[in-house]
Design a protein around this motif. Structure first.
Motif, PDB file in Angstrom:
ATOM      1  N   LEU A 266       3.131   9.760   9.698  1.00 26.30           N
ATOM      2  CA  LEU A 266       4.144   8.650   9.216  1.00 26.30           C
ATOM      3  C   LEU A 266       4.045   7.419  10.345  1.00 26.30           C
ATOM      4  N   ARG A 267       3.969   8.065  11.775  1.00 28.65           N
ATOM      5  CA  ARG A 267       4.345   7.033  13.126  1.00 28.65           C
ATOM      6  C   ARG A 267       3.251   6.654  12.719  1.00 28.65           C
ATOM      7  N   ALA A 268       2.232   7.425  12.823  1.00 30.14           N
ATOM      8  CA  ALA A 268       0.762   6.766  13.209  1.00 30.14           C
ATOM      9  C   ALA A 268       0.749   5.515  11.930  1.00 30.14           C
ATOM     10  N   GLY A 269       1.230   5.939  10.863  1.00 31.42           N
ATOM     11  CA  GLY A 269       1.087   4.733   9.569  1.00 31.42           C
ATOM     12  C   GLY A 269       1.922   3.726  10.181  1.00 31.42           C
ATOM     13  N   ARG A 290      -5.885   7.767   3.629  1.00 32.11           N
ATOM     14  CA  ARG A 290      -5.882   8.970   3.836  1.00 32.11           C
ATOM     15  C   ARG A 290      -4.536   9.185   4.702  1.00 32.11           C
ATOM     16  N   LEU A 291      -4.350   9.350   5.551  1.00 33.94           N
ATOM     17  CA  LEU A 291      -3.040   9.348   6.830  1.00 33.94           C
ATOM     18  C   LEU A 291      -2.037   9.621   5.750  1.00 33.94           C
ATOM     19  N   LEU A 292      -1.533   8.913   4.354  1.00 27.17           N
ATOM     20  CA  LEU A 292      -0.655   8.844   3.858  1.00 27.17           C
ATOM     21  C   LEU A 292      -0.810   9.873   2.775  1.00 27.17           C
ATOM     22  N   ARG A 293      -1.618   9.938   2.025  1.00 26.30           N
ATOM     23  CA  ARG A 293      -2.239  10.963   1.131  1.00 26.30           C
ATOM     24  C   ARG A 293      -2.369  12.290   2.270  1.00 26.30           C
ATOM     25  N   ARG A 294      -2.756  12.527   2.908  1.00 30.83           N
ATOM     26  CA  ARG A 294      -2.561  14.296   3.864  1.00 30.83           C
ATOM     27  C   ARG A 294      -0.704  13.862   4.177  1.00 30.83           C
ATOM     28  N   THR A 295      -0.097  13.380   4.243  1.00 37.60           N
ATOM     29  CA  THR A 295       1.229  13.381   4.704  1.00 37.60           C
ATOM     30  C   THR A 295       2.294  13.690   2.849  1.00 37.60           C
ATOM     31  N   LEU A 296       1.111  12.964   2.110  1.00 37.19           N
ATOM     32  CA  LEU A 296       2.748  12.954   0.822  1.00 37.19           C
ATOM     33  C   LEU A 296       1.724  14.921   0.591  1.00 37.19           C
ATOM     34  N   THR A 297       0.529  15.105   0.437  1.00 38.41           N
ATOM     35  CA  THR A 297       0.199  16.471   0.098  1.00 38.41           C
ATOM     36  C   THR A 297       0.872  17.442   0.583  1.00 38.41           C
TER      37      THR A 297
END
Length: 390
Positions: A266-269, A290-297
């Motif tokens: 989230l910080r990177a996003g 990809r960062l957000l979907r890895r977060t949500l997963t």
């Protein structure tokens, strides 16, 4: 020491030695650069390392925001981050690597107070094309630090082609009690500072030719250095990560590696959005997606009702202020929740596809590739859907 005094100490040390300050740039490289994001402090300086005169001179220093996705699978441990700040210094055909090593040792010992006995170094020991880095080996011997010779671990490049050369890495002991072992045998030796003798250009066919000028390129992760100086066990105890650790824990109740992965991504996003990127199926937008979907997963692994609508405000504002970005917290939340809606719809459509595929038997690597390439379902998400279905 926290970020500001660490940065000031580093910058002041090199400016006193004739280095000019290069301003922190965006994560977005200039037009024509094939790399998606700035991955190191030297990245924006590539043309000058190859011989073009820099308008600020031959000695440079800066603190540069960087983003790397090559270590995503290691994010969540105690030292790896997707987004980080890089403290960097450069000699563009000016002083040599031994001088850089002596200055580096002086700054760590006298400027930052790292004891001599808690340092260990590695040096390039040579291969079938380039001999051992004898000048660095002699310099560390004169300074009295223990040295380990290695191979490709101490050869630095920013990709398959371009400037490269032997490097020497400075490690600091982060364990309790007196240091023991070596960086190769004990993970409590943490790499802090890398000094590269950038003398070659690597071509597409693997050939090495001398650069127009020999350079020195150094890079030191600010978050890792803060961890060492403050005696922390993890970079997630640092000034810029603590708000995320607290916010993610309070809002979603995550712990341990899941907490660190979500806070990191989230910080990177936030910073990627602040530098103008929006989710898409290609390029930089795909990295953000990809960062957000890895977060949500990760968020949905044991609680599917969690939502980025509950994104904590304080760490977002802290990060935007820290990186001097002009987007608002509401704008960031809108981008994140928009991507969440798209991802939920993908899951709704993808769940029956995965279950039909599984009904034929255990999934193969070819099945996983097809589910990703055809339906946009990453492997960890497919595994999550299978686990959800029992």
């Amino acid at each position: 020491m926290t970020y500001d005094p660490i940065s000031r100490t580093f910058l002041d040390f090199f400016r006193e030695r004739g280095h000019e300050l290069v301003p922190d740039g965006s994560l977005i490289p200039p037009p024509g650069d094939p790399v998606l994001f700035t991955t190191s402090g030297m990245h924006p300086l590539t043309p000058y390392l190859e011989g073009r005169p820099h308008p600020l001179g031959r000695r440079l220093v800066n603190v540069q925001r960087c983003l790397r996705t090559t270590d995503l699978d290691e994010v969540g441990d105690r030292t790896h981050l997707t987004l980080f700040r890089m403290l960097g210094s450069w000699s563009l055909g000016d002083y040599d690597l031994p001088r850089s090593l002596r200055w580096g040792y002086e700054l760590l010992r006298d400027g930052f107070g790292v004891p001599h006995e808690r340092m260990h170094v590695t040096v390039f020991g040579g291969d079938d094309r380039v001999g051992p880095d004898e000048p660095s080996l002699r310099t560390w011997g004169e300074l009295g630090l223990p040295v380990e010779l290695t191979g490709e671990e101490n050869w630095w490049s920013n990709g398959p082609t371009g400037p490269c050369g032997p490097d020497t890495e400075i490690f600091v002991w982060t364990g309790d009690g007196p240091p023991h072992g070596t960086p190769g045998t004990d993970e409590r030796w943490m790499e802090v500072w890398n000094h590269v003798g950038m003398r070659y250009h690597r071509h597409g066919d693997g050939r090495l030719t001398p650069l127009r000028q020999p350079n020195v390129d150094t890079g030191m992760g600010l978050e890792r250095l803060e961890m060492v100086l403050r005696g922390h066990r993890s970079v997630h105890e640092g000034e810029s990560l603590v708000p995320w650790v607290g916010g993610v824990c309070d809002v979603w109740g995550l712990r341990d590696a899941s907490l660190r992965v979500v806070g990191d991504h989230l910080r990177a996003g936030v910073v990627v959005v602040g530098d103008g990127v929006r989710p898409s199926n290609t390029g930089r937008g795909y990295v953000l997606r990809r960062l957000l979907r890895r977060t949500l997963t990760t968020l949905w692994r044991d609680e599917a009702s969690r939502t980025l609508s509950d994104l904590p405000t304080a760490p977002v504002r802290h990060t935007l202020d820290s990186f001097r970005q002009s987007v608002t917290v509401d704008e960031v939340r809108e981008v994140f929740t928009g991507e969440e809606r798209r991802f939920r719809e993908l899951l709704r459509r993808g769940r029956p596809v995965v279950l039909r595929r599984r009904s034929r038997g255990p999934l193969t690597d070819a099945d996983y590739r097809d589910l990703h390439d055809t339906h946009g379902l990453p492997r960890d998400l497919v595994d999550g859907l299978l686990a959800e279905a029992g």
